[in-house]
Design a protein around this motif. Structure first.
Motif, PDB file in Angstrom:
ATOM      1  N   GLN A 123       0.810  -1.214   0.000  1.00  0.00           N
ATOM      2  CA  GLN A 123       0.000   0.000   0.000  1.00  0.00           C
ATOM      3  C   GLN A 123       0.849   1.272   0.000  1.00  0.00           C
ATOM      4  O   GLN A 123       0.314   2.364  -0.172  1.00  0.00           O
ATOM      5  CB  GLN A 123      -0.929  -0.005   1.214  1.00  0.00           C
ATOM      6  CG  GLN A 123      -2.000  -1.088   1.135  1.00  0.00           C
ATOM      7  CD  GLN A 123      -2.897  -1.104   2.359  1.00  0.00           C
ATOM      8  OE1 GLN A 123      -3.429  -0.074   2.763  1.00  0.00           O
ATOM      9  NE2 GLN A 123      -3.074  -2.271   2.952  1.00  0.00           N
ATOM     10  N   LEU A 124       2.135   1.128   0.215  1.00  0.00           N
ATOM     11  CA  LEU A 124       3.015   2.298   0.156  1.00  0.00           C
ATOM     12  C   LEU A 124       3.260   2.692  -1.294  1.00  0.00           C
ATOM     13  O   LEU A 124       3.193   1.861  -2.201  1.00  0.00           O
ATOM     14  CB  LEU A 124       4.354   1.994   0.824  1.00  0.00           C
ATOM     15  CG  LEU A 124       4.358   1.717   2.325  1.00  0.00           C
ATOM     16  CD1 LEU A 124       5.775   1.373   2.773  1.00  0.00           C
ATOM     17  CD2 LEU A 124       3.820   2.908   3.116  1.00  0.00           C
ATOM     18  N   ARG A 162       7.863   8.759   7.715  1.00  0.00           N
ATOM     19  CA  ARG A 162       6.427   8.714   7.413  1.00  0.00           C
ATOM     20  C   ARG A 162       6.001   7.310   6.988  1.00  0.00           C
ATOM     21  O   ARG A 162       4.918   6.841   7.368  1.00  0.00           O
ATOM     22  CB  ARG A 162       6.104   9.722   6.317  1.00  0.00           C
ATOM     23  CG  ARG A 162       6.228  11.178   6.771  1.00  0.00           C
ATOM     24  CD  ARG A 162       6.029  12.131   5.613  1.00  0.00           C
ATOM     25  NE  ARG A 162       6.082  13.528   6.055  1.00  0.00           N
ATOM     26  CZ  ARG A 162       6.098  14.567   5.231  1.00  0.00           C
ATOM     27  NH1 ARG A 162       6.072  14.371   3.916  1.00  0.00           N
ATOM     28  NH2 ARG A 162       6.157  15.802   5.708  1.00  0.00           N
ATOM     29  N   ALA A 163       6.837   6.648   6.206  1.00  0.00           N
ATOM     30  CA  ALA A 163       6.496   5.299   5.751  1.00  0.00           C
ATOM     31  C   ALA A 163       6.435   4.327   6.918  1.00  0.00           C
ATOM     32  O   ALA A 163       5.548   3.464   6.976  1.00  0.00           O
ATOM     33  CB  ALA A 163       7.520   4.822   4.718  1.00  0.00           C
ATOM     34  N   LYS A 165       5.647   5.048   9.992  1.00  0.00           N
ATOM     35  CA  LYS A 165       4.424   5.333  10.739  1.00  0.00           C
ATOM     36  C   LYS A 165       3.213   4.720  10.042  1.00  0.00           C
ATOM     37  O   LYS A 165       2.323   4.159  10.696  1.00  0.00           O
ATOM     38  CB  LYS A 165       4.246   6.841  10.904  1.00  0.00           C
ATOM     39  CG  LYS A 165       5.223   7.481  11.885  1.00  0.00           C
ATOM     40  CD  LYS A 165       4.959   8.961  12.069  1.00  0.00           C
ATOM     41  CE  LYS A 165       3.614   9.213  12.737  1.00  0.00           C
ATOM     42  NZ  LYS A 165       3.391  10.653  13.001  1.00  0.00           N
ATOM     43  N   LYS A 166       3.172   4.826   8.713  1.00  0.00           N
ATOM     44  CA  LYS A 166       2.061   4.240   7.963  1.00  0.00           C
ATOM     45  C   LYS A 166       2.043   2.722   8.106  1.00  0.00           C
ATOM     46  O   LYS A 166       0.986   2.122   8.318  1.00  0.00           O
ATOM     47  CB  LYS A 166       2.173   4.621   6.479  1.00  0.00           C
ATOM     48  CG  LYS A 166       1.882   6.079   6.181  1.00  0.00           C
ATOM     49  CD  LYS A 166       2.066   6.365   4.694  1.00  0.00           C
ATOM     50  CE  LYS A 166       1.821   7.837   4.391  1.00  0.00           C
ATOM     51  NZ  LYS A 166       2.054   8.131   2.951  1.00  0.00           N
ATOM     52  N   ARG A 170      -0.946   0.468   9.836  1.00  0.00           N
ATOM     53  CA  ARG A 170      -1.649  -0.557   9.072  1.00  0.00           C
ATOM     54  C   ARG A 170      -1.486  -1.932   9.701  1.00  0.00           C
ATOM     55  O   ARG A 170      -2.420  -2.727   9.723  1.00  0.00           O
ATOM     56  CB  ARG A 170      -1.139  -0.563   7.628  1.00  0.00           C
ATOM     57  CG  ARG A 170      -1.669   0.630   6.838  1.00  0.00           C
ATOM     58  CD  ARG A 170      -0.932   0.850   5.536  1.00  0.00           C
ATOM     59  NE  ARG A 170      -1.485   2.013   4.846  1.00  0.00           N
ATOM     60  CZ  ARG A 170      -0.878   2.624   3.830  1.00  0.00           C
ATOM     61  NH1 ARG A 170       0.295   2.189   3.392  1.00  0.00           N
ATOM     62  NH2 ARG A 170      -1.437   3.675   3.257  1.00  0.00           N
TER      63      ARG A 170
END
Length: 201
Positions: A123-124, A162-163, A165-166, A170
């Motif tokens: 999803q990244l 940021r990645a 954290k995402k 998830r």
């Protein structure tokens, strides 16, 4: 015409070699590799043998290959392919271990196929995913990742943060962590700081 003749000759030589070495290589790998690695490593070994058919010592185009002449070299190829597979497996485990440090809850029961992780990575954005993989698998620093991607080191650091954290968010959702868990903790910490009359910075 030479190239047209070379292709059938290469195929014939490879098929003659494969008939001799497939079973011994399979037994070799069974004694050394994890059960779920054997077929993949054998396939990779045969692919290398196909590509390097001209390098196999003792391989004659007209006669049946002598196992004693060709097997030692083929074992060496299989050994190298197995080492590559083990390195890749260690990188996958390293990625999982590093990702687990972002989690705020204890992990749920093991996901042997790592489907939740792969789904979260998928999803990244492609560039963010590449940055995460370079950081986790190749263990590169942001400055080194910058050399690979053409970004600045600062941009890499921001994207990586940021990645991560995402991914953490998830993975929490996949394993059923309470919604807003991290947000609640952050709010409580901020309220406590403000209550003491101190700035959060």
């Amino acid at each position: 015409m030479t190239e047209k003749r070379a292709a059938p000759d290469q195929r014939a030589r490879f098929e003659a070699l494969a008939r001799i070495v497939v079973d011994p290589l399979h037994r070799y790998l069974l004694r050394r590799a994890e059960p779920d690695q054997v077929d993949d490593v054998l396939s990779e070994t045969l692919l290398v043998l196909w590509r390097r058919i001209d390098d196999v010592p003792g391989l004659d185009t007209e006669d049946i290959p002598d196992p004693d002449a060709v097997l030692p070299w083929c074992y060496g190829v299989a050994r190298g392919c197995l080492a590559n597979a083990r390195r890749a497996d260690r990188r996958r485990r390293s990625l999982l271990e590093r990702l687990s440090t972002w989690r705020t809850e204890s992990p749920e029961p093991a996901d042997p196929d790592h489907t939740a992780l792969h789904a979260a990575l998928a999803q990244l954005r492609s560039l963010d995913r590449e940055i995460v993989l370079l950081w986790a698998y190749e263990e590169l620093t942001p400055s080194r990742i910058a050399e690979v991607t053409g970004l600045s080191a600062n941009a890499v650091s921001i994207r990586l943060h940021r990645a991560k954290k995402k991914l953490a968010a998830r993975l929490e959702r996949k394993t059923g962590a309470p919604p807003g868990h991290e947000t609640t903790e952050g709010t409580q910490g901020t309220q406590g700081t403000e209550g003491n009359g101190r700035s959060s910075r």
